[in-house]
Design a protein around this motif. Structure first.
Motif, PDB file in Angstrom:
ATOM      1  N   THR A  24       0.995  -1.436   0.048  1.00 17.31           N
ATOM      2  CA  THR A  24       0.235  -0.270  -0.384  1.00 17.31           C
ATOM      3  C   THR A  24       0.886   1.104   0.137  1.00 17.31           C
ATOM      4  OG1 THR A  24      -2.292  -1.278   1.130  1.00 17.31           O
ATOM      5  CG2 THR A  24      -1.692   1.592   1.456  1.00 17.31           C
ATOM      6  N   GLU A  27       2.099   1.768  -3.549  1.00 21.21           N
ATOM      7  CA  GLU A  27       1.110   2.730  -4.008  1.00 21.21           C
ATOM      8  C   GLU A  27       1.398   3.905  -4.393  1.00 21.21           C
ATOM      9  OE1 GLU A  27      -1.546  -1.398  -4.921  1.00 21.21           O
ATOM     10  OE2 GLU A  27      -1.609  -0.109  -3.684  1.00 21.21           O
ATOM     11  N   ASP A  80       4.632  -2.863 -12.121  1.00 24.24           N
ATOM     12  CA  ASP A  80       3.985  -1.819 -11.106  1.00 24.24           C
ATOM     13  C   ASP A  80       3.304  -3.007 -10.045  1.00 24.24           C
ATOM     14  OD1 ASP A  80       1.685  -3.607 -12.173  1.00 24.24           O
ATOM     15  OD2 ASP A  80       1.621  -2.097 -13.096  1.00 24.24           O
ATOM     16  N   VAL A  81       3.162  -2.239  -8.571  1.00 26.09           N
ATOM     17  CA  VAL A  81       3.569  -2.955  -7.742  1.00 26.09           C
ATOM     18  C   VAL A  81       1.953  -4.110  -7.894  1.00 26.09           C
ATOM     19  CG1 VAL A  81       2.378  -2.529  -5.613  1.00 26.09           C
ATOM     20  CG2 VAL A  81       3.406  -0.967  -6.272  1.00 26.09           C
TER      21      VAL A  81
END
Length: 121
Positions: A24, A27, A80-81
Protein backbone atom coordinates in the motif's frame (compact mmCIF):
# COMPACT_ATOMS: atom_id res chain seq x y z
CA UNK A 1 -10.00 -30.41 13.91
CA UNK A 2 -7.12 -27.93 13.68
CA UNK A 3 -5.61 -27.22 10.27
CA UNK A 4 -2.13 -28.68 9.77
CA UNK A 5 0.62 -26.28 10.84
CA UNK A 6 -1.82 -23.84 12.48
CA UNK A 7 1.05 -22.02 14.20
CA UNK A 8 2.91 -21.51 10.93
CA UNK A 9 -0.31 -20.38 9.24
CA UNK A 10 -0.82 -17.78 11.97
CA UNK A 11 2.75 -16.51 11.62
CA UNK A 12 2.39 -16.28 7.83
CA UNK A 13 -0.88 -14.38 8.23
CA UNK A 14 1.06 -11.71 10.12
CA UNK A 15 3.70 -11.63 7.38
CA UNK A 16 0.90 -11.03 4.87
CA UNK A 17 -0.42 -8.12 6.95
CA UNK A 18 3.01 -6.51 6.99
CA UNK A 19 3.44 -7.09 3.25
CA UNK A 20 0.06 -5.53 2.51
CA UNK A 21 1.04 -2.40 4.44
CA UNK A 22 4.29 -2.21 2.48
CA UNK A 23 2.55 -2.69 -0.88
CA UNK A 24 0.00 0.00 0.00
CA UNK A 25 2.85 2.38 0.82
CA UNK A 26 4.65 1.50 -2.42
CA UNK A 27 1.49 2.35 -4.36
CA UNK A 28 1.49 5.81 -2.79
CA UNK A 29 4.95 6.72 -4.11
CA UNK A 30 5.30 9.19 -6.98
CA UNK A 31 5.52 7.64 -10.46
CA UNK A 32 8.85 6.08 -11.30
CA UNK A 33 10.13 5.82 -7.72
CA UNK A 34 9.09 2.17 -7.40
CA UNK A 35 11.25 1.06 -10.33
CA UNK A 36 13.98 3.71 -10.08
CA UNK A 37 17.33 1.96 -10.42
CA UNK A 38 20.02 3.13 -8.04
CA UNK A 39 23.48 1.56 -7.97
CA UNK A 40 23.77 2.21 -4.22
CA UNK A 41 20.46 0.49 -3.39
CA UNK A 42 20.11 -3.18 -2.50
CA UNK A 43 19.03 -5.14 -5.59
CA UNK A 44 18.85 -1.84 -7.49
CA UNK A 45 15.28 -0.66 -6.78
CA UNK A 46 12.34 -0.99 -4.41
CA UNK A 47 10.66 -3.26 -6.95
CA UNK A 48 13.70 -5.49 -7.28
CA UNK A 49 13.89 -5.96 -3.48
CA UNK A 50 10.29 -7.17 -3.41
CA UNK A 51 10.84 -9.44 -6.41
CA UNK A 52 13.85 -10.92 -4.61
CA UNK A 53 11.72 -11.60 -1.51
CA UNK A 54 9.04 -13.30 -3.63
CA UNK A 55 11.73 -15.37 -5.33
CA UNK A 56 13.08 -16.43 -1.92
CA UNK A 57 9.68 -17.86 -1.01
CA UNK A 58 9.43 -19.56 -4.40
CA UNK A 59 12.94 -21.01 -4.33
CA UNK A 60 12.95 -22.23 -0.74
CA UNK A 61 9.39 -23.52 -0.59
CA UNK A 62 8.64 -24.65 -4.14
CA UNK A 63 12.08 -25.72 -5.36
CA UNK A 64 13.69 -26.94 -2.14
CA UNK A 65 10.66 -27.85 -0.05
CA UNK A 66 8.32 -29.31 -2.63
CA UNK A 67 10.89 -30.32 -5.26
CA UNK A 68 9.24 -28.29 -8.02
CA UNK A 69 11.08 -26.63 -10.88
CA UNK A 70 11.05 -22.86 -10.48
CA UNK A 71 12.18 -20.18 -12.91
CA UNK A 72 13.42 -16.97 -11.30
CA UNK A 73 11.23 -13.93 -11.75
CA UNK A 74 12.31 -11.19 -14.13
CA UNK A 75 11.85 -7.86 -12.32
CA UNK A 76 11.39 -6.00 -15.60
CA UNK A 77 8.29 -8.11 -16.28
CA UNK A 78 6.71 -6.67 -13.12
CA UNK A 79 6.38 -2.96 -13.93
CA UNK A 80 4.07 -1.96 -11.08
CA UNK A 81 2.74 -2.92 -7.66
CA UNK A 82 -0.35 -4.54 -9.19
CA UNK A 83 1.88 -7.03 -11.01
CA UNK A 84 3.79 -7.69 -7.79
CA UNK A 85 0.51 -8.31 -5.95
CA UNK A 86 -0.31 -11.00 -8.51
CA UNK A 87 3.05 -12.68 -7.81
CA UNK A 88 2.40 -12.56 -4.07
CA UNK A 89 -1.05 -14.11 -4.60
CA UNK A 90 0.81 -17.03 -6.19
CA UNK A 91 3.26 -17.07 -3.27
CA UNK A 92 0.34 -17.18 -0.82
CA UNK A 93 -1.13 -20.17 -2.67
CA UNK A 94 2.31 -21.82 -2.66
CA UNK A 95 2.68 -21.34 1.10
CA UNK A 96 -0.80 -22.78 1.67
CA UNK A 97 0.00 -25.78 -0.54
CA UNK A 98 3.28 -26.33 1.31
CA UNK A 99 1.67 -26.10 4.73
CA UNK A 100 -0.81 -28.75 3.64
CA UNK A 101 2.01 -30.94 2.31
CA UNK A 102 4.46 -30.57 5.20
CA UNK A 103 2.89 -32.83 7.80
CA UNK A 104 6.05 -33.02 9.93
CA UNK A 105 7.90 -29.73 9.36
CA UNK A 106 10.33 -30.36 12.22
CA UNK A 107 11.61 -33.56 10.64
CA UNK A 108 14.79 -33.18 8.56
CA UNK A 109 14.35 -33.48 4.81
CA UNK A 110 17.11 -35.17 2.89
CA UNK A 111 17.93 -33.56 -0.44
CA UNK A 112 19.49 -35.82 -3.03
CA UNK A 113 22.08 -34.57 -5.47
CA UNK A 114 19.49 -34.96 -8.25
CA UNK A 115 17.25 -32.42 -6.53
CA UNK A 116 19.93 -29.74 -6.31
CA UNK A 117 19.72 -27.22 -9.10
CA UNK A 118 15.99 -27.32 -9.81
CA UNK A 119 15.89 -23.56 -9.57
CA UNK A 120 16.63 -21.94 -12.91
CA UNK A 121 17.92 -18.46 -13.46
Amino acid sequence: MTAPNADLRAAYAWARVGRERLLTWLESLPGGVYTLERPDFAFGSLRNVQVHVADCYRMWIAARGLGETVVRLDPSALPDVAALRAVYAEVDALVDRALNAFTQPDEPRRVTSGEIGRAHV
